[in-house]
Design an enzyme around this catalytic site. Structure first.
Site, PDB file in Angstrom:
ATOM      1  N   GLN A   1      -3.746  -8.161   9.903  1.00 51.39           N
ATOM      2  CA  GLN A   1      -2.374  -8.583  10.205  1.00 51.39           C
ATOM      3  C   GLN A   1      -2.314  -9.918  10.928  1.00 51.39           C
ATOM      4  O   GLN A   1      -1.478 -10.777  10.614  1.00 51.39           O
ATOM      5  CB  GLN A   1      -1.656  -7.511  11.024  1.00 51.39           C
ATOM      6  CG  GLN A   1      -1.240  -6.299  10.214  1.00 51.39           C
ATOM      7  CD  GLN A   1      -0.357  -5.349  10.992  1.00 51.39           C
ATOM      8  OE1 GLN A   1       0.135  -5.661  12.072  1.00 51.39           O
ATOM      9  NE2 GLN A   1      -0.132  -4.163  10.437  1.00 51.39           N
TER      10      GLN A   1
ATOM     11  N   SER B   1      -5.535  37.172  12.993  1.00 53.33           N
ATOM     12  CA  SER B   1      -5.916  38.486  13.503  1.00 53.33           C
ATOM     13  C   SER B   1      -6.014  38.475  15.029  1.00 53.33           C
ATOM     14  O   SER B   1      -6.222  37.420  15.638  1.00 53.33           O
ATOM     15  CB  SER B   1      -7.262  38.912  12.912  1.00 53.33           C
ATOM     16  OG  SER B   1      -8.313  38.124  13.451  1.00 53.33           O
TER      17      SER B   1
ATOM     18  N   GLY C   1       0.835  -1.194   0.000  1.00 54.34           N
ATOM     19  CA  GLY C   1       0.000   0.000   0.000  1.00 54.34           C
ATOM     20  C   GLY C   1       0.867   1.239   0.000  1.00 54.34           C
ATOM     21  O   GLY C   1       2.039   1.201  -0.403  1.00 54.34           O
TER      22      GLY C   1
ATOM     23  N   HIS D   1       3.177   0.087  13.196  1.00 51.41           N
ATOM     24  CA  HIS D   1       2.160   0.426  14.193  1.00 51.41           C
ATOM     25  C   HIS D   1       2.032  -0.771  15.116  1.00 51.41           C
ATOM     26  O   HIS D   1       2.071  -1.922  14.666  1.00 51.41           O
ATOM     27  CB  HIS D   1       0.822   0.736  13.521  1.00 51.41           C
ATOM     28  CG  HIS D   1      -0.278   1.101  14.467  1.00 51.41           C
ATOM     29  ND1 HIS D   1      -0.088   1.924  15.547  1.00 51.41           N
ATOM     30  CD2 HIS D   1      -1.591   0.743  14.504  1.00 51.41           C
ATOM     31  CE1 HIS D   1      -1.224   2.078  16.211  1.00 51.41           C
ATOM     32  NE2 HIS D   1      -2.151   1.359  15.600  1.00 51.41           N
TER      33      HIS D   1
ATOM     34  N   GLN E   1       2.223   3.020   2.476  1.00 50.48           N
ATOM     35  CA  GLN E   1       3.406   2.915   3.324  1.00 50.48           C
ATOM     36  C   GLN E   1       4.348   1.828   2.818  1.00 50.48           C
ATOM     37  O   GLN E   1       5.576   2.001   2.814  1.00 50.48           O
ATOM     38  CB  GLN E   1       2.987   2.621   4.760  1.00 50.48           C
ATOM     39  CG  GLN E   1       4.083   2.804   5.794  1.00 50.48           C
ATOM     40  CD  GLN E   1       4.567   4.225   5.941  1.00 50.48           C
ATOM     41  OE1 GLN E   1       5.762   4.504   5.752  1.00 50.48           O
ATOM     42  NE2 GLN E   1       3.668   5.144   6.260  1.00 50.48           N
TER      43      GLN E   1
ATOM     44  N   ASP F   1      -4.379  -3.050  10.051  1.00 53.00           N
ATOM     45  CA  ASP F   1      -4.367  -3.656  11.390  1.00 53.00           C
ATOM     46  C   ASP F   1      -5.251  -4.890  11.499  1.00 53.00           C
ATOM     47  O   ASP F   1      -4.849  -5.905  12.074  1.00 53.00           O
ATOM     48  CB  ASP F   1      -4.839  -2.631  12.439  1.00 53.00           C
ATOM     49  CG  ASP F   1      -3.824  -1.530  12.679  1.00 53.00           C
ATOM     50  OD1 ASP F   1      -2.630  -1.738  12.404  1.00 53.00           O
ATOM     51  OD2 ASP F   1      -4.241  -0.448  13.136  1.00 53.00           O
TER      52      ASP F   1
END
Length: 329
Positions: A86, A252, A26, A108, A28, A83
């Protein structure tokens, strides 16, 4: 303050002496694979045949294989699938091909932290987590720069897991800008909390609440969209570049005063207590169990919530207005 590691702290030859498997091509996976290859590493890519990611890997000069084949061939196995898949990939394709001295790598920590993957004790388990999407990892690498990374070691079977993590981080450009050491628990828990309370959950609910409030008060939806969504990028870009204090000095004085005096009326003590409860749900594993069960039972709640979000009036207004902004494409 956390210790920061740079190029001089990492030995690139360590990862170059290994074969690295990237499981999942993918965004990553692609970014890391290309950087590793350009750093002189031997890379084998795993992707499902016939998918767009498979075709992209072929176009990039890789010969994608199955996860089992990649795991069998490699010394370092980087799992970059989503995730919720996996654990299945690990159990079916990676675990049977693990041998003493090999290493599992993650970007991760979800599946290690919540024990969906339980590696044997004779392999290294470490994390290299770039703090940016794979496309940015690649772009910065090509520019001779890099994206900062986190590293963590869960198991150090060989005695060299940390050195290997630093070497991997160097190969994808991370040590050019700096690498910070963490733990799987810290990375996972803070990452989930950030997504839920601020970056995704908090921001999107705040935007919709602001939009609904203005429209209910009789203001045009288009004007509401501009004020609560479109201009958000200006503020987040400033915060990322110069911090919150720097942002306040670049808007501002009226906006700054409104920030300082009215912000706490939105994020109240009750909100902060809700955040604390969310964090406890993450730390206890309650959220992880809920998400795992959601995937195991067909994602009905997930799909329903996605559709409800798609049907919010802000989406129709935004689609129309973005057509007026060619620079957004």
């Amino acid at each position: 303050m956390a210790k920061v590691y740079y190029d001089q702290d990492a030995d690139l030859e360590l990862i170059k002496s290994k074969t690295t498997a990237i499981i999942g091509y993918g965004i990553q996976g692609r970014g890391q694979s290309l950087c590793l290859r350009d750093s002189g590493c031997k890379v084998v890519v795993s992707e499902v045949e016939g998918t767009e990611n498979y075709k992209q890997a072929k176009a990039d000069g890789f010969n994608p294989v199955s996860a089992a084949e990649a795991a069998k061939e490699a010394d370092v196995i980087q799992i970059l699938t989503q995730d919720h898949v996996q654990a299945k990939v690990y159990k079916e394709s990676i675990k049977p091909n693990l041998k003493k001295g090999k290493a599992l790598c993650f970007s991760h920590g979800f599946n290690i932290r919540f024990k969906q993957i339980k590696p044997s004790k004779n392999i290294d388990v470490f994390m290299v987590a770039p703090k940016g999407p794979g496309a940015l990892v690649r772009r910065m690498y090509e520019q001779g720069k890099g994206v900062p990374c986190l590293i963590a070691v869960q198991q150090d079977a060989t005695g060299k897991a940390k050195q290997l993590a630093l070497s991997y981080a160097k190969a994808i450009g991370g040590t050019r800008m700096g690498v910070i050491e963490t733990t799987f628990s810290e990375e996972t828990e803070t990452d989930l909390f950030g997504e839920q309370a601020v970056l995704c959950g908090g921001v999107t609910e705040l935007i919709k609440a602001g939009f609904d409030t203005l429209v209910a008060a009789g203001y045009q939806p288009e004007i509401a969209y501009f004020e609560v969504l479109h201009e958000l990028k200006l503020i987040t870009d400033l915060i990322q570049e110069v911090g919150i204090s720097g942002m306040r000095r670049r808007v501002s004085n009226t906006a700054c005063y409104g920030d300082l005096t009215r912000g706490p009326k939105v994020i109240t003590e009750k909100t902060r207590k809700s955040m604390q409860k969310m964090l406890k749900d993450i730390q206890s594993g309650k959220f992880a169990r809920e998400w795992i069960k959601e995937n195991e039972t067909g994602r009905k709640n997930f799909d329903r919530l996605i559709k409800e979000g798609d049907n919010h009036p802000i989406e129709a207004v935004g689609k129309k207005l973005r057509e007026m902004m060619p620079w957004m494409k």
